[in-house]
Every structure is written in C-alpha cells, then in structure tokens.
Design a protein around this motif. Structure first.
Motif, short mmCIF file in Angstrom:
data_model
loop_
_atom_site.label_atom_id
_atom_site.label_comp_id
_atom_site.label_asym_id
_atom_site.label_seq_id
_atom_site.Cartn_x
_atom_site.Cartn_y
_atom_site.Cartn_z
N CYS A 265 -75.67 -20.79 11.54
CA CYS A 265 -77.30 -21.18 11.72
C CYS A 265 -77.48 -22.28 13.29
O CYS A 265 -76.16 -23.05 13.58
CB CYS A 265 -78.12 -21.08 10.89
SG CYS A 265 -78.28 -23.14 9.65
N HIS A 266 -78.86 -22.13 13.65
CA HIS A 266 -79.35 -22.84 14.63
C HIS A 266 -80.56 -23.54 15.09
O HIS A 266 -80.90 -22.98 15.63
CB HIS A 266 -78.76 -21.87 16.38
CG HIS A 266 -77.57 -22.08 16.76
ND1 HIS A 266 -76.13 -21.82 16.76
CD2 HIS A 266 -77.19 -20.08 16.32
CE1 HIS A 266 -75.79 -21.38 17.34
NE2 HIS A 266 -75.76 -20.19 16.72
N LEU A 267 -80.27 -23.99 14.15
CA LEU A 267 -81.82 -24.75 13.49
C LEU A 267 -82.47 -25.48 14.98
O LEU A 267 -84.00 -25.80 14.71
CB LEU A 267 -81.36 -26.04 12.37
CG LEU A 267 -80.62 -25.92 11.21
CD1 LEU A 267 -80.53 -26.65 10.04
CD2 LEU A 267 -81.98 -24.35 10.40
N ILE B 199 -77.87 -30.36 5.56
CA ILE B 199 -77.51 -30.03 6.60
C ILE B 199 -75.83 -30.31 7.19
O ILE B 199 -76.06 -31.77 7.82
CB ILE B 199 -78.23 -29.53 7.69
CG1 ILE B 199 -80.01 -29.81 7.46
CG2 ILE B 199 -78.24 -28.72 9.36
CD1 ILE B 199 -80.60 -29.84 8.31
N VAL C 282 -81.19 -33.28 12.44
CA VAL C 282 -80.52 -32.72 11.28
C VAL C 282 -79.91 -33.95 10.37
O VAL C 282 -79.90 -34.06 9.71
CB VAL C 282 -79.90 -31.58 11.65
CG1 VAL C 282 -80.07 -30.41 11.87
CG2 VAL C 282 -78.16 -32.11 11.77
N CYS D 2 -75.34 -26.64 10.98
CA CYS D 2 -75.99 -26.11 12.38
C CYS D 2 -75.42 -26.38 13.51
O CYS D 2 -74.15 -27.21 13.33
CB CYS D 2 -77.11 -26.80 12.56
SG CYS D 2 -78.20 -26.67 13.68
#
Length: 257
Positions: A7-9, A59, A53, A38
């Motif tokens: 994912c690309h937080l 994460i 993060v 991430c």
C-alpha cells in the motif's frame, strides 16, 4: 487479522479520517489490519513517507523507484543501500518493467531494475516487482541477475497460471490485489485457485485499484478483507484461513534473511 502487503499510505485520502493519520491507524487496527507494508516509489517523497509511518510498529517500508517514474533522481545501488539501512525497511522496490506507461528506448528502465536487484542481493532483502505488459522480459532479467537468491513478490498479479509457475520457480510469491474481485479477471482468478497455499499474499495497492464493491473509488488497506474473502470463495475455504495463510506467508518472505 490481515496484512496488507502493498500500500501507499502517504497517498491515501485522509478526508474520511479528519485528515488525521493517527485516526486512520486506529480505524485500521479496529478493522483487524495487523500490519501494512508501505511501498516506496520515488526518492523525493521517501523521507516524508518514512517520517509519516515511523511512530508505528505495525507499518514496514520498502525503498525503491517505480519503473514509470521519470521525474526526480534515479537511484544508484549505493543510494539504495544507504536508504535501506533502516530497521523498518524490509524490501527493495517497487521495481520492474512497464511498457504500458513508458515507451521508446527503455534502456534506463532496465538499468534501474538491475540496480534494485543488485541492492536487494547485497542487502539480502526480497524484491517488490511491478510489471505491466512486460512480464516475460521482467522474468528474464530476474533470472539473468540471479534474483532467486533473495526472491520477493510479483505484486498486483495480472498474468496467467503459466506465468505464475515461472515466477514461483524463481522463488517469488504471488500477490493478489482488488483486481482479483473484478468479473473479467478470469485468468487471475484461476491463479488464485491454483497457487500453493504457502506462496501467496494479499494487498490493496491503496489508494489505487479498489476491490468490488468499492471499484472506482479511493482504496484503503481496510479493504484487503474483500480480497481475502474473494480468494476464500475461489478456493472453497474460509476468510479466516486466507487471512492466516497470507499472514504466515508474509512473515516467512520478509523475515530477516
């Protein structure tokens, strides 16, 4: 408990969470999201992503420059090694080849890909592979560069079972995104049925590629349960088993080598 393996937080829409990342994290935990990886896609935003993060043990990070990124710095092997010298960094990428968005002389894309593979081998960390309309060439480079020494994952898998078998033979895992829930994704559904239980991951690629029933809307790691639910239906098992298998597979792949 679910792990979103890609994912690309730093790019998700925080408006539903009052633009408060900590509120998003609280909600993710309440929705049984146990861990998130991430993913880095360029050097320019990496420091801000890492800072965002850094307070959260649930994460992890990857470091890399996406094959389509043309603005900004192209990483040397040494720069990747330096940026990955961080306990939170568990993978290199996303990297790979993409002929869909890039065209012409793509020698630079191949050089970038090989630099990432070399850094991963020196660090003994797995690779996060992006490939679009370049699948066979990507596998060829991985084989030529002996990437099977570190392995990794073909993220957001969009190929067929024959391709999946070749990737598995190169010591790579297969990761399914929300695309597996799309009606027209029959080849991907077949792979989800056939892939060995110890060789698949689940992901959202959020904020992109939201699964059914959110297709076309902003995506969030919370929606990884819909990916797991669909794979469970395809494999004739429970969402709990898919959550457990994908969690154990994630831990095995990204364990310190």
């Amino acid at each position: 408990m679910f792990i979103d393996s890609h994912c690309h937080l730093d790019r998700i829409d925080l408006a539903p969470y009052r633009h408060d990342f900590s509120l998003f994290m609280q909600t993710a935990r309440e929705q049984q999201i146990r861990h998130m990886l991430c993913i880095g896609i360029d050097l320019e935003s990496y420091a801000d992503m890492a800072a965002l993060v850094s307070p959260y043990q649930d994460i992890s990070l990857s470091v890399g420059v996406h094959p389509n990124v043309t603005e900004g710095r192209d990483p040397s092997v040494d720069e990747l090694l330096q940026l990955a010298d961080n306990d939170k960094v568990i993978a290199i990428g996303e990297t790979g080849l993409d002929y869909f968005r890039s065209s012409g002389d793509l020698a630079w894309q191949f050089r970038r890909f090989r630099n990432h593979i070399e850094a991963a081998k020196q660090l003994n960390k797995p690779l996060i592979i992006h490939t679009r309309e370049a699948g066979q060439d990507a596998l060829k480079v991985l084989a030529e560069q002996n990437a099977d020494r570190v392995g990794g994952v073909i993220h957001c898998f969009t190929e067929d079972w024959d391709y999946a078998q070749k990737a598995l033979d190169l010591n790579f895992y297969i990761s399914f995104s929300g695309i597996v829930t799309f009606k027209n994704a029959q080849a991907i559904k077949e792979v989800a049925q056939k892939v060995p239980a110890d060789r698949f991951l689940i992901e959202t690629d959020s904020p992109y590629l939201a699964p059914v029933p959110y297709r076309g809307k902003p995506n969030y790691p919370l929606y990884v349960r819909h990916v797991a639910e669909h794979i469970a239906e395809l494999r004739g098992t429970t969402i709990e088993e898919i959550a457990e298998l994908s969690t154990q597979n994630f831990k095995r792949l990204f364990a310190p080598h």
